[in-house]
Scaffold this motif. Structure first.
Motif, short mmCIF file in Angstrom:
data_model
loop_
_atom_site.label_atom_id
_atom_site.label_comp_id
_atom_site.label_asym_id
_atom_site.label_seq_id
_atom_site.Cartn_x
_atom_site.Cartn_y
_atom_site.Cartn_z
N LYS A 54 0.84 -1.22 0.00
CA LYS A 54 0.00 0.00 0.00
C LYS A 54 0.87 1.26 0.00
CE LYS A 54 -4.03 -2.03 2.24
NZ LYS A 54 -4.83 -2.09 3.47
N ARG A 55 1.96 1.25 0.76
CA ARG A 55 2.86 2.42 0.77
C ARG A 55 3.51 2.61 -0.59
NH1 ARG A 55 4.21 0.68 6.05
NH2 ARG A 55 5.95 -0.49 5.20
N LEU A 56 3.97 1.50 -1.21
CA LEU A 56 4.58 1.60 -2.54
C LEU A 56 3.57 2.10 -3.58
CD1 LEU A 56 6.80 -1.61 -2.69
CD2 LEU A 56 7.57 0.75 -2.74
N GLN A 57 2.35 1.63 -3.49
CA GLN A 57 1.31 2.08 -4.42
C GLN A 57 1.06 3.58 -4.24
OE1 GLN A 57 -0.10 0.18 -6.80
NE2 GLN A 57 -1.11 2.01 -7.56
N ALA A 58 0.99 4.03 -3.00
CA ALA A 58 0.79 5.46 -2.74
C ALA A 58 1.99 6.27 -3.23
CB ALA A 58 0.56 5.69 -1.25
N ASP A 59 3.21 5.77 -3.00
CA ASP A 59 4.41 6.46 -3.48
C ASP A 59 4.40 6.55 -5.00
OD1 ASP A 59 5.34 6.83 -0.93
OD2 ASP A 59 6.79 5.17 -1.00
N PHE A 60 4.01 5.46 -5.66
CA PHE A 60 3.97 5.46 -7.12
C PHE A 60 2.93 6.45 -7.65
CE2 PHE A 60 2.49 3.76 -11.23
CZ PHE A 60 3.67 3.91 -11.93
N ASP A 61 1.76 6.48 -7.00
CA ASP A 61 0.72 7.44 -7.41
C ASP A 61 1.22 8.87 -7.24
OD1 ASP A 61 -0.98 5.39 -8.08
OD2 ASP A 61 -2.11 5.46 -6.20
N ASN A 62 1.90 9.14 -6.13
CA ASN A 62 2.47 10.48 -5.91
C ASN A 62 3.54 10.80 -6.94
OD1 ASN A 62 0.85 10.94 -3.69
ND2 ASN A 62 2.37 10.19 -2.23
N PHE A 63 4.38 9.82 -7.27
CA PHE A 63 5.43 10.01 -8.28
C PHE A 63 4.80 10.34 -9.63
CE2 PHE A 63 7.81 7.99 -11.76
CZ PHE A 63 8.95 8.76 -11.72
N ARG A 64 3.77 9.59 -10.00
CA ARG A 64 3.10 9.81 -11.27
C ARG A 64 2.49 11.22 -11.32
NH1 ARG A 64 -0.90 5.19 -13.10
NH2 ARG A 64 -0.96 5.16 -10.86
N ARG A 65 1.86 11.64 -10.22
CA ARG A 65 1.26 12.96 -10.16
C ARG A 65 2.32 14.05 -10.27
NH1 ARG A 65 1.12 15.99 -6.12
NH2 ARG A 65 1.41 14.36 -4.58
N ARG A 66 3.43 13.88 -9.52
CA ARG A 66 4.52 14.86 -9.58
C ARG A 66 5.13 14.93 -10.97
NH1 ARG A 66 6.08 12.67 -4.67
NH2 ARG A 66 7.71 11.47 -5.71
N THR A 67 5.31 13.77 -11.60
CA THR A 67 5.89 13.74 -12.95
C THR A 67 4.98 14.46 -13.94
OG1 THR A 67 6.93 11.62 -12.46
CG2 THR A 67 6.74 12.22 -14.77
N ARG A 68 3.69 14.24 -13.83
CA ARG A 68 2.74 14.92 -14.72
C ARG A 68 2.80 16.43 -14.51
NH1 ARG A 68 -1.71 12.77 -13.03
NH2 ARG A 68 -2.39 14.54 -11.83
N GLN A 69 2.84 16.86 -13.24
CA GLN A 69 2.93 18.29 -12.95
C GLN A 69 4.23 18.89 -13.47
OE1 GLN A 69 2.46 18.41 -8.70
NE2 GLN A 69 0.24 18.65 -8.81
N GLU A 70 5.35 18.18 -13.28
CA GLU A 70 6.63 18.68 -13.76
C GLU A 70 6.65 18.78 -15.28
OE1 GLU A 70 9.54 16.03 -12.13
OE2 GLU A 70 9.32 16.84 -10.10
N LYS A 71 6.02 17.81 -15.95
CA LYS A 71 5.96 17.84 -17.40
C LYS A 71 5.15 19.05 -17.88
CE LYS A 71 5.38 13.68 -19.34
NZ LYS A 71 4.67 12.54 -19.96
N GLU A 72 4.03 19.31 -17.21
CA GLU A 72 3.21 20.46 -17.58
C GLU A 72 3.97 21.76 -17.34
OE1 GLU A 72 -0.31 19.96 -15.24
OE2 GLU A 72 -1.07 18.32 -16.49
N GLU A 73 4.67 21.85 -16.21
CA GLU A 73 5.45 23.05 -15.91
C GLU A 73 6.58 23.23 -16.92
OE1 GLU A 73 6.72 22.62 -11.86
OE2 GLU A 73 4.68 22.79 -11.08
#
Length: 193
Positions: free
Chosen positions: A63-82
């Motif tokens: 569950k922690r790894l899944q949450a970390d991966f979801d956060n990573f994916r969200r951060r990556t998407r935001q960084e790409k947009e920026e």
């Protein structure tokens, strides 16, 4: 007589013990859980509790790894947009002076055609310089051999004075950005029959 009764009782006990052993053997083969000692049961419960604890621990890790991966994916998407916004801003800042010069050229009430031509040529050079600073470069076509990665052949022309596959005319200029073709050149290619 008492001795005889005692012997009979002894035979009965031995017979019953034999039957119990027979039942114990049957229990072992047919129903194994009956034969476990309390110590065995405690060992099994301890092992089961350990496996259950390990399962809970692994589930929590998952569950922690899944949450970390979801956060990573969200951060990556935001960084790409920026990043795309920053790149767009850089391109716009490079092209704004060209737009300013076009505005000045169209606002001037010059009737002299030579002055207007000179101004447009200067703006064109400025635009090319801005594109060069952004890593844009033209694809070399005329005089080179046809390369499908850089050229798009739209016509094949008989040319005895040129080798087969030589680009003899560029119909539309192609461009690269940092060495990567973003638009191939439309070309006429020499062909010998």
């Amino acid at each position: 007589m008492a001795k005889k009764e005692q012997e009979e009782k002894q035979e009965q006990v031995e017979a019953n013990t034999g039957q119990e052993n027979e039942y114990a053997d049957t229990a072992t083969s047919d129903n194994p859980e009956i034969c476990f000692s309390p110590q065995d049961v405690n060992q099994f419960l301890t092992a089961l509790n350990e496996k259950s604890r390990l399962l809970d621990e692994m589930t929590d890790r998952y569950k922690r790894l899944q949450a970390d991966f979801d956060n990573f994916r969200r951060r990556t998407r935001q960084e790409k947009e920026e990043l795309s916004i920053v790149v767009a801003e850089r391109i716009i800042c490079e092209l704004l002076p060209v737009v300013d010069n076009f505005e000045r050229a169209t606002a001037s009430s010059t009737t002299d055609l030579n002055t207007l031509t000179t101004g447009v040529q200067m703006i064109f050079r400025q635009l090319n310089n801005s594109l060069c600073q952004l890593g844009v470069e033209p694809v070399n076509a005329v005089g080179n051999m046809f390369n499908p990665a850089e050229h798009e052949a739209v016509m094949r022309v008989e040319a005895d004075d040129q080798p087969d596959g030589m680009v003899i005319e560029e119909l539309q200029k192609g461009y690269k950005v940092n060495g990567r073709v973003i638009r191939p050149s439309m070309v006429k290619v020499a062909g010998n029959s």
